[in-house]
Write an enzyme that holds these catalytic residues in place. Sequence first.
Site, PDB file in Angstrom:
ATOM      1  N   LYS A   1     -14.369  -3.685  14.137  1.00 61.93           N
ATOM      2  CA  LYS A   1     -14.566  -3.645  12.678  1.00 61.93           C
ATOM      3  C   LYS A   1     -13.736  -4.674  11.923  1.00 61.93           C
ATOM      4  O   LYS A   1     -14.074  -5.061  10.799  1.00 61.93           O
ATOM      5  CB  LYS A   1     -14.238  -2.249  12.160  1.00 61.93           C
ATOM      6  CG  LYS A   1     -15.184  -1.152  12.604  1.00 61.93           C
ATOM      7  CD  LYS A   1     -16.485  -1.181  11.824  1.00 61.93           C
ATOM      8  CE  LYS A   1     -17.316   0.065  12.072  1.00 61.93           C
ATOM      9  NZ  LYS A   1     -18.552   0.068  11.251  1.00 61.93           N
TER      10      LYS A   1
ATOM     11  N   SER B   1     -16.512  -1.065  22.044  1.00 62.73           N
ATOM     12  CA  SER B   1     -16.350  -1.360  20.614  1.00 62.73           C
ATOM     13  C   SER B   1     -15.062  -0.838  19.999  1.00 62.73           C
ATOM     14  O   SER B   1     -14.620  -1.349  18.965  1.00 62.73           O
ATOM     15  CB  SER B   1     -17.546  -0.806  19.832  1.00 62.73           C
ATOM     16  OG  SER B   1     -17.684   0.584  20.082  1.00 62.73           O
TER      17      SER B   1
END
Length: 316
Positions: free
Chosen positions: A50, A301
């Site tokens: 992110k 991720s």
Amino acid sequence: MELVTISDIEAAAQRVRGVAVRTPLLLQTWDPRGTLWLKPESLQPVGAFKVRGAFNAIATLDDESRARGVIAYSSGNHAQAVAYAAQRYGVPAVIVVPDIAPRIKVEATRSYGAEVIEVPIGEHEAKAHELAAERRLTLVAPFDDAAVIAGQGTTGLEITEDLPDVEVVLVPVSGGGLAAGVGAAIKARAPHAKVIGVEPALAGDTAEGLRLGHRVDWPQADRARTIADGLRAQPSELTFAHLRKFVDAMVTVTEDEIRAAMRTLASKARLVAEPSGAVTTAAYLSHTAELPPGRTVAIVSGGNPDPAMFAEILAG
């Protein structure tokens, strides 16, 4: 609807260089097929991909907008990323999180100097929009933003540079920002490769939506059942348009498959992965028949699991 282009992603790569880690591709020698590479976005400063989108979004703001500040809503990793990026830029940040967000992520967000506001699950997005208007803050959305999508797409750009003959890319899907950006990059730079989205079966709204050809709405309570707290969102119109164009197929994984993948990543790849970050490995390990063959990159991720939950999962 205008989609993010490879030029947008290349520009984002210049902006995030030096602040986002260029994560390596790690060939997994324990894999008997010898075709698995991991891209550990868990090694980013905030423990998740992110940071790429957050930095790119704030980098594109003008000075006046930065002075007023930014606001974001998130279950955890986007919250940390925006808080971290805002701190690096000297920008005030307000983060709205659901009250069920993992404490480790909430406290990490506060540690970067952001004002954190907790609200009941399902209300954090509306509250963020309300405060953005009230305080004249710029909203940095977790996925429904072209600059955020372009920033996340730098992950895919790096994959094509480090493994030009990649054949399959496995990417987690929630709100769709990562899959949208990675898909755009892969199809532009390695058009021969297949982009496969991965979701928990308990939050498989995108798989259903792509099968039907339109977005579907799963109740929040249903999506909240999955242990993968970072994959409980649903795509926006913008991200769904990208997914329809760039994602070749979807695979859904069970909760037990996610847990098993977390154990495998810890014991064999020596990587700490949260449930959301382990779904792509789960797909590779447990859904071989549903995947195209060949050189495969699984994007890990995020690496911010709740410590107690992680210990319990490792114990089996």
